[in-house]
Scaffold this motif. Structure first.
Motif, mmCIF file in Angstrom:
data_model
loop_
_atom_site.group_PDB
_atom_site.id
_atom_site.type_symbol
_atom_site.label_atom_id
_atom_site.label_comp_id
_atom_site.label_asym_id
_atom_site.label_seq_id
_atom_site.Cartn_x
_atom_site.Cartn_y
_atom_site.Cartn_z
ATOM 1 N N PRO A 84 67.282 37.389 43.415
ATOM 2 C CA PRO A 84 65.696 37.527 43.133
ATOM 3 C C PRO A 84 65.627 37.482 41.487
ATOM 4 O O PRO A 84 66.405 38.677 41.110
ATOM 5 N N LYS A 85 64.636 37.282 41.140
ATOM 6 C CA LYS A 85 64.102 37.273 39.649
ATOM 7 C C LYS A 85 63.639 38.666 39.472
ATOM 8 O O LYS A 85 62.806 39.136 40.357
ATOM 9 N N LYS A 86 63.783 39.281 38.220
ATOM 10 C CA LYS A 86 63.278 40.545 37.987
ATOM 11 C C LYS A 86 61.593 40.538 37.997
ATOM 12 O O LYS A 86 61.104 39.542 37.105
ATOM 13 N N ASN A 87 60.800 41.443 38.707
ATOM 14 C CA ASN A 87 59.270 41.294 38.415
ATOM 15 C C ASN A 87 58.935 41.888 37.171
ATOM 16 O O ASN A 87 59.693 42.837 36.739
ATOM 17 N N ARG A 88 57.641 41.360 36.849
ATOM 18 C CA ARG A 88 57.273 42.354 35.810
ATOM 19 C C ARG A 88 57.017 43.610 35.832
ATOM 20 O O ARG A 88 56.206 43.828 36.933
ATOM 21 N N GLY A 89 57.471 44.414 34.918
ATOM 22 C CA GLY A 89 57.225 45.814 35.133
ATOM 23 C C GLY A 89 58.188 46.592 36.250
ATOM 24 O O GLY A 89 57.915 47.850 36.500
ATOM 25 N N GLU A 90 58.876 45.745 36.878
ATOM 26 C CA GLU A 90 59.852 46.441 37.880
ATOM 27 C C GLU A 90 60.934 47.021 37.174
ATOM 28 O O GLU A 90 61.578 46.685 36.171
ATOM 29 N N LYS A 91 61.136 48.454 37.766
ATOM 30 C CA LYS A 91 62.149 49.423 37.431
ATOM 31 C C LYS A 91 63.688 48.524 37.737
ATOM 32 O O LYS A 91 63.850 47.936 38.617
ATOM 33 N N MET A 92 64.702 48.641 36.675
ATOM 34 C CA MET A 92 65.964 48.297 37.115
ATOM 35 C C MET A 92 66.244 48.525 38.449
ATOM 36 O O MET A 92 67.201 47.870 39.042
ATOM 37 N N GLU A 93 66.192 49.915 38.758
ATOM 38 C CA GLU A 93 66.986 50.375 39.885
ATOM 39 C C GLU A 93 66.076 49.705 41.056
ATOM 40 O O GLU A 93 67.000 49.529 42.226
ATOM 41 N N GLU A 94 64.967 49.572 41.292
ATOM 42 C CA GLU A 94 64.297 48.629 42.365
ATOM 43 C C GLU A 94 64.782 47.298 42.389
ATOM 44 O O GLU A 94 65.161 46.723 43.293
ATOM 45 N N TRP A 95 65.091 46.629 41.055
ATOM 46 C CA TRP A 95 65.466 45.110 41.087
ATOM 47 C C TRP A 95 67.033 45.077 41.519
ATOM 48 O O TRP A 95 67.345 44.338 42.349
ATOM 49 N N ASP A 96 67.787 46.041 41.380
ATOM 50 C CA ASP A 96 69.160 46.432 41.602
ATOM 51 C C ASP A 96 69.212 46.481 42.998
ATOM 52 O O ASP A 96 70.038 45.704 43.591
ATOM 53 N N LYS A 97 68.242 46.941 43.771
ATOM 54 C CA LYS A 97 68.297 47.288 45.198
ATOM 55 C C LYS A 97 67.692 46.018 45.793
ATOM 56 O O LYS A 97 68.561 45.622 47.007
ATOM 57 N N ARG A 98 66.899 45.128 45.441
ATOM 58 C CA ARG A 98 66.392 43.895 45.860
ATOM 59 C C ARG A 98 67.473 42.699 45.598
ATOM 60 O O ARG A 98 67.845 42.192 46.644
ATOM 61 N N ARG A 99 68.427 43.043 44.610
ATOM 62 C CA ARG A 99 69.386 42.167 44.383
ATOM 63 C C ARG A 99 70.701 42.200 45.545
ATOM 64 O O ARG A 99 71.270 41.287 45.842
ATOM 65 N N HIS A 100 70.788 43.500 45.571
ATOM 66 C CA HIS A 100 72.103 44.027 46.526
ATOM 67 C C HIS A 100 71.613 43.478 47.881
ATOM 68 O O HIS A 100 72.291 43.016 48.665
ATOM 69 N N ALA A 101 70.306 43.661 48.249
ATOM 70 C CA ALA A 101 69.828 43.376 49.753
ATOM 71 C C ALA A 101 70.015 41.923 49.979
ATOM 72 O O ALA A 101 70.296 41.175 51.073
ATOM 73 N N ALA A 102 69.702 41.086 48.903
ATOM 74 C CA ALA A 102 69.532 39.693 48.886
ATOM 75 C C ALA A 102 71.199 39.318 49.147
ATOM 76 O O ALA A 102 71.410 38.123 49.696
ATOM 77 N N PHE A 103 71.999 39.947 48.243
ATOM 78 C CA PHE A 103 73.488 39.669 48.420
ATOM 79 C C PHE A 103 73.857 39.749 49.794
ATOM 80 O O PHE A 103 74.782 39.027 50.247
ATOM 81 N N LEU A 104 73.654 40.800 50.418
ATOM 82 C CA LEU A 104 74.175 41.165 51.833
ATOM 83 C C LEU A 104 73.610 40.175 52.625
ATOM 84 O O LEU A 104 74.417 39.874 53.693
ATOM 85 N N ASP A 105 72.355 39.795 52.394
ATOM 86 C CA ASP A 105 71.740 38.621 53.242
ATOM 87 C C ASP A 105 72.516 37.386 53.083
ATOM 88 O O ASP A 105 72.691 36.727 54.106
#
Length: 300
Positions: free
Chosen positions: A136-157
């Motif tokens: 997933p692309k990084k949302n505007r204003g999103e913290k790197m930590e939150e983006w990393d969590k979303r990317r990891h969840a997407a990878f596991l899926d």
């Protein structure tokens, strides 16, 4: 690495059939498995007999080869087909000799007097046809930590949608090698060179995009360093063949028990499994797990 289960009788058949011109790279087909996927690799060395060299009359030779690979993957629960696909590619090997008369190898596999051919190099993670991972692309204003969590969840899926667990199926290989004197190749085939990929457009671009290693289970070893075509070359039907060999194999896997390692067996047509040969010079890698190899009468 343990020795694969190949009978002495089958080995003698192979020795007789290939007359010493072919050998299996690293002795045996290589296999490795992990928690979610498996890898399979089989390659052969090809030398030239004195009779074959004499057929060139001091000139150069050429080896045209076809590698036809296909597969089917089925769901363990209901037996339904999950995905099936394949590739059919022809290759050109320009055979030249050094001043001492020895066959010049390719730089990727520099064994003097031999040419290297990859037969199967499979990554099961792409057998489902799930495509490459797209985070997933990084949302505007999103913290790197939150983006990393979303990317990891997407990878596991994505990983769960692409793994070979809870499936069973087969991968087929039908390969053919034809040896020619170079002067007998009178047709003009427009071979694709690997360095031409950046210039391709239209249907050819679509083909190489589909066969990208980020989404395709067959690794592109051969295409990365040899001229090739995705349609039959004109010279393929040339009748002035010096010699020809065929390789037919089927790799069966069963991962219906997700709590156990995948069960795999390779079936090879009788007389078409070359005897053991060395690894590529400077290479120490090998499969981590032995698999059973069985030579059979191939069904027509």
């Amino acid at each position: 690495m343990n020795i694969l289960l190949i009978t002495l009788t089958s080995l003698l058949i192979s020795l007789t059939s290939f007359s010493g011109t072919y050998e299996t790279v690293n002795s045996v087909p290589q296999f490795a498995d992990g928690e979610n996927h498996f890898l399979f690799y089989w390659a052969v060395w090809r030398g030239l007999s004195e009779k074959e060299k004499a057929a060139f009359s001091g000139g150069e030779g050429a080896l045209l080869s076809l590698r036809d690979i296909s597969w089917k993957m089925n769901d363990c629960t209901n037996g339904n087909l999950i995905h099936s696909d394949g590739e059919r590619v022809w290759y050109f090997d320009d055979l030249r000799f050094n001043p001492q008369g020895a066959l010049i190898p390719i730089k990727e596999a520099p064994r003097p007097g031999c040419r290297y051919f990859n037969m199967l190099n499979i990554n099961s993670q792409h057998l489902r046809g799930a495509g490459p991972f797209k985070g997933p692309k990084k949302n505007r204003g999103e913290k790197m930590e939150e983006w990393d969590k979303r990317r990891h969840a997407a990878f596991l899926d994505w990983q769960e949608k692409s793994w070979a667990k809870n499936t069973k199926g087969s991968i087929w290989l039908d390969a053919e090698h034809k040896l020619f004197s170079k002067q007998s190749l009178i047709e003009n085939d427009h071979w694709i060179d690997p360095k031409d990929y950046s210039k391709l457009t239209g249907s050819l671009l679509e083909t190489i995009t589909k066969l990208s290693s980020s989404r395709w289970p067959v690794h592109f070893d051969e295409r990365s360093h040899k001229p090739h075509l995705f349609e039959e070359p004109k010279n393929w039907t040339n009748t002035q063949v010096v010699s020809q060999n065929r390789f037919r194999a089927r790799l069966d896997w069963n991962w219906c028990d997700a709590n156990q390692p995948v069960k795999v067996e390779l079936f090879v047509a009788k007389g078409e499994l070359p005897p053991p040969g060395p690894n590529r010079p400077g290479r120490t890698d090998s499969g981590k797990t032995s698999i059973k190899v069985t030579e059979i009468e191939w069904p027509e």
